[in-house]
Design an enzyme around this catalytic site. Structure first.
Site, PDB file in Angstrom:
ATOM      1  N   ARG A  47       0.864  -1.187   0.000  1.00  0.00           N
ATOM      2  CA  ARG A  47       0.000   0.000   0.000  1.00  0.00           C
ATOM      3  C   ARG A  47       0.896   1.232   0.000  1.00  0.00           C
ATOM      4  O   ARG A  47       2.105   1.142   0.119  1.00  0.00           O
ATOM      5  CB  ARG A  47      -1.027  -0.001   1.137  1.00  0.00           C
ATOM      6  N   GLY A  48       0.238   2.407  -0.128  1.00  0.00           N
ATOM      7  CA  GLY A  48       0.999   3.646  -0.280  1.00  0.00           C
ATOM      8  C   GLY A  48       1.116   3.938  -1.775  1.00  0.00           C
ATOM      9  O   GLY A  48       1.447   3.033  -2.566  1.00  0.00           O
ATOM     10  N   ARG A  88      -7.557  -0.023  -6.741  1.00  0.00           N
ATOM     11  CA  ARG A  88      -7.703   1.118  -5.826  1.00  0.00           C
ATOM     12  C   ARG A  88      -7.823   2.399  -6.665  1.00  0.00           C
ATOM     13  O   ARG A  88      -6.928   2.700  -7.455  1.00  0.00           O
ATOM     14  CB  ARG A  88      -6.512   1.186  -4.855  1.00  0.00           C
ATOM     15  N   GLN A 193      -2.059   2.521   9.953  1.00  0.00           N
ATOM     16  CA  GLN A 193      -0.788   2.613   9.209  1.00  0.00           C
ATOM     17  C   GLN A 193       0.243   3.439   9.988  1.00  0.00           C
ATOM     18  O   GLN A 193       1.441   3.265   9.805  1.00  0.00           O
ATOM     19  CB  GLN A 193      -1.023   3.254   7.833  1.00  0.00           C
ATOM     20  N   ASP A 234      -1.804  10.907  -2.113  1.00  0.00           N
ATOM     21  CA  ASP A 234      -2.191   9.899  -3.114  1.00  0.00           C
ATOM     22  C   ASP A 234      -2.534  10.518  -4.453  1.00  0.00           C
ATOM     23  O   ASP A 234      -2.510   9.842  -5.480  1.00  0.00           O
ATOM     24  CB  ASP A 234      -3.374   9.074  -2.610  1.00  0.00           C
TER      25      ASP A 234
HETATM   26  O1  MRU Z   1      -4.576   3.208   2.171  1.00  0.00           O
HETATM   27  P1  MRU Z   1      -3.087   3.394   2.085  1.00  0.00           P
HETATM   28  O2  MRU Z   1      -2.349   2.836   3.250  1.00  0.00           O
HETATM   29  O3  MRU Z   1      -2.545   2.948   0.746  1.00  0.00           O
HETATM   30  O4  MRU Z   1      -2.909   4.979   2.134  1.00  0.00           O
HETATM   31  C1  MRU Z   1      -1.614   5.522   2.019  1.00  0.00           C
HETATM   32  C2  MRU Z   1      -1.556   6.976   2.222  1.00  0.00           C
HETATM   33  O5  MRU Z   1      -2.557   7.649   2.349  1.00  0.00           O
HETATM   34  C3  MRU Z   1      -0.200   7.615   2.173  1.00  0.00           C
HETATM   35  O6  MRU Z   1      -0.150   8.704   3.039  1.00  0.00           O
HETATM   36  C4  MRU Z   1       0.040   8.097   0.741  1.00  0.00           C
HETATM   37  O7  MRU Z   1      -0.071   7.034  -0.159  1.00  0.00           O
HETATM   38  C5  MRU Z   1       1.344   8.766   0.572  1.00  0.00           C
HETATM   39  S1  MRU Z   1       2.607   7.563   0.589  1.00  0.00           S
HETATM   40  C6  MRU Z   1       4.076   8.025   0.145  1.00  0.00           C
END
Ligand code: MRU
Length: 350
Positions: A47-48, A88, A193, A234
Site C-alpha cells: 500500500r501507499g 484502488r 498505518q 495519493d
Molecule cells: O490506504 P493506504 O495505506 O494505501 O494509504 C496511504 C496513504 O494515504 C499515504 O499517506 C500516501 O499514499 C502517501 S505515501 C508516500
C-alpha cells in the site's frame, strides 16, 4: 538509511513485505500472477501510492509473462492490466505507472521483447522512486527548523514507496542532518498505518517516535510541541488540492488554527494535472468490516452501518508547501502548480 524491502522482483514473481502483518511479523508474500497481485494491492499487503504504482508496473510484466503467445495475447494482456487498475481508485500513481506500461505495449509487437521492455521500465521506476525520495528528503529538510519535532499521518515511508519514502524521506534527511528531535505519528484509524507501520519504520531507524490517537492531534498541535506537520499524498489536483489518508484534512485545519506549517511531500507521479480540483478526485470507500471488528473483537453492533472513506481532500489553501523531487511549491494554487509543473520534463516542460 537503507531502503526497506517493500517490493522485490525475483525473476518470475513480485515479492512483497506483507504490510498487513506488521509490526508483529515480518513475512513476505510472493505474487506470480496478476490475480494474486491485484488481491495483494486491494487487501493492502502492499500500500501507499508510489508502492502501489510500482507494484502494478511489475504486475504488467506478470500480465505479459502469464499470457500465452497467440492471437488473443493483446486482448488478454490488456484485461489483466485493467484488473490491476481496478484495485484502488484514488492513488494516481497506479494509473501513471500502468499508463507508462500501456504505452510500451502499444509500441512493441514481439512478446519476449515486450516482457524485457516492461521489466526494464519497472526497474527504472524503482530507481527513479529512490532518487526522488532522496531529493524530496533534501528539499523538505531544508524547510524545517533546527531541533524540530514533526507530526505525521498514515505511513508515507519506505513501506509506501520502493524503499525510502516521501514524508519520511524528509524525516530521515532531517535526522541525518541533526535537525530532528522527535516524530509524532497519528495512529491512523481504522487500519493503523501510523502506529503499525510508521512507528515500525522509525523505531528500526533509531528515530524517537511516539504514537497518538488521531483525535489527540489537535490538542498536540495546541500544546506548541510540534514545529511542522509533514504528510504524503495519493493524488494532487491541478489546483493544488491534496488527497491523502482520511484524517489528513482535519490535521491541516488544526495545524492552520495553531499556526503550524503543513507540508505535503509527493513525487511528480502523484500530480494529476487532468483533475482540476479536489472535488473531482475519486475517493475510495472501504468495507464496514475494517471498522466493525478488531483482533476478533466486535466494535460496532450488528445492524449498524459504517461510513468508511479511505482518503480525504485537503484544500490547497491549507497547504504551506508541496515538496517534490524537483523542488518546492510554496502556497500551492492553480497558478503556482501549473507554472511549476510546466517547467519540468514529465509535464512537457524543459
Ligand atoms: O490506504 P493506504 O495505506 O494505501 O494509504 C496511504 C496513504 O494515504 C499515504 O499517506 C500516501 O499514499 C502517501 S505515501 C508516500
Amino acid at each position: 538509511m537503507q531502503p526497506i524491502p517493500t517490493l522485490e522482483w525475483t525473476g518470475n514473481a513480485l515479492r512483497l513485505l506483507d504490510q498487513r502483518l506488521l509490526p508483529g511479523r515480518e513475512e513476505y508474500v510472493c505474487c506470480g500472477d496478476v490475480e494474486s497481485l491485484a488481491d495483494a494491492i486491494r487487501n493492502l499487503a502492499v500500500r501507499g501510492a508510489p508502492a502501489i504504482g510500482i507494484a502494478a508496473a511489475y504486475g504488467c510484466v506478470l500480465a505479459a509473462l502469464t499470457t500465452p503467445e497467440g492471437g488473443d495475447f493483446g486482448k488478454i494482456f490488456l484485461e489483466k492490466v485493467a484488473l490491476l487498475e481496478s484495485t484502488r481508485p484514488t492513488a494516481v500513481n497506479l494509473f501513471h505507472c500502468t499508463g507508462v506500461q500501456r504505452r510500451i505495449f502499444e509500441g512493441v509487437g514481439d512478446r519476449d521483447e515486450l516482457i524485457r521492455a516492461l521489466l526494464r521500465s519497472a526497474h527504472d521506476m524503482v530507481e527513479k522512486d529512490l532518487a526522488a525520495s532522496m531529493s524530496m528528503g533534501k528539499h523538505g529538510a531544508g524547510l524545517l527548523p533546527g531541533n524540530c519535532t514533526v507530526l505525521t499521518h498514515c505511513n508515507a515511508g519506505g513501506l509506501a514507496t520502493a524503499g525510502l519514502g516521501t514524508a519520511l524521506a524528509v524525516v530521515y534527511e532531517a535526522w541525518d542532518a541533526g535537525k530532528l528531535v522527535k516524530v509524532f505519528a497519528d495512529e491512523t484509524r481504522p487500519l493503523f498505518q501510523g502506529s503499525r507501520l510508521t512507528a515500525w519504520e522509525l523505531e528500526k531507524a533509531g528515530i524517537p517516535v511516539s504514537v497518538l490517537p488521531d483525535s489527540a492531534a489537535a490538542s498536540l498541535l495546541a500544546s506548541g510541541s510540534v514545529d511542522a506537520v509533514v504528510v504524503g499524498s495519493d493524488r494532487i489536483a491541478a489546483n493544488g488540492d491534496v488527497a491523502n489518508k482520511v484524517g489528513t484534512y482535519p490535521l491541516a485545519l488544526a495545524a492552520r488554527a495553531h499556526d503550524v506549517p503543513f507540508y505535503v511531500v509527493a513525487p511528480l507521479s502523484t500530480f494529476d494535472m487532468e483533475t482540476e480540483s479536489g472535488k473531482d478526485i475519486v475517493i475510495e470507500f472501504r468495507g464496514r468490516g475494517e471498522m466493525a471488528c478488531l483482533g476478533g473483537r466486535k466494535l460496532v453492533p450488528d445492524g449498524v452501518d459504517a461510513w468508511n472513506p479511505a482518503f480525504d481532500v485537503t484544500p490547497s489553501d491549507l497547504v504551506d508547501a508541496i515538496i517534490c523531487e524537483k523542488g518546492v511549491i510554496r502556497y500551492p494554487n492553480e497558478d503556482s502548480v501549473r507554472e511549476f509543473t510546466g517547467m519540468v520534463d514529465e509535464f512537457g516542460g524543459q
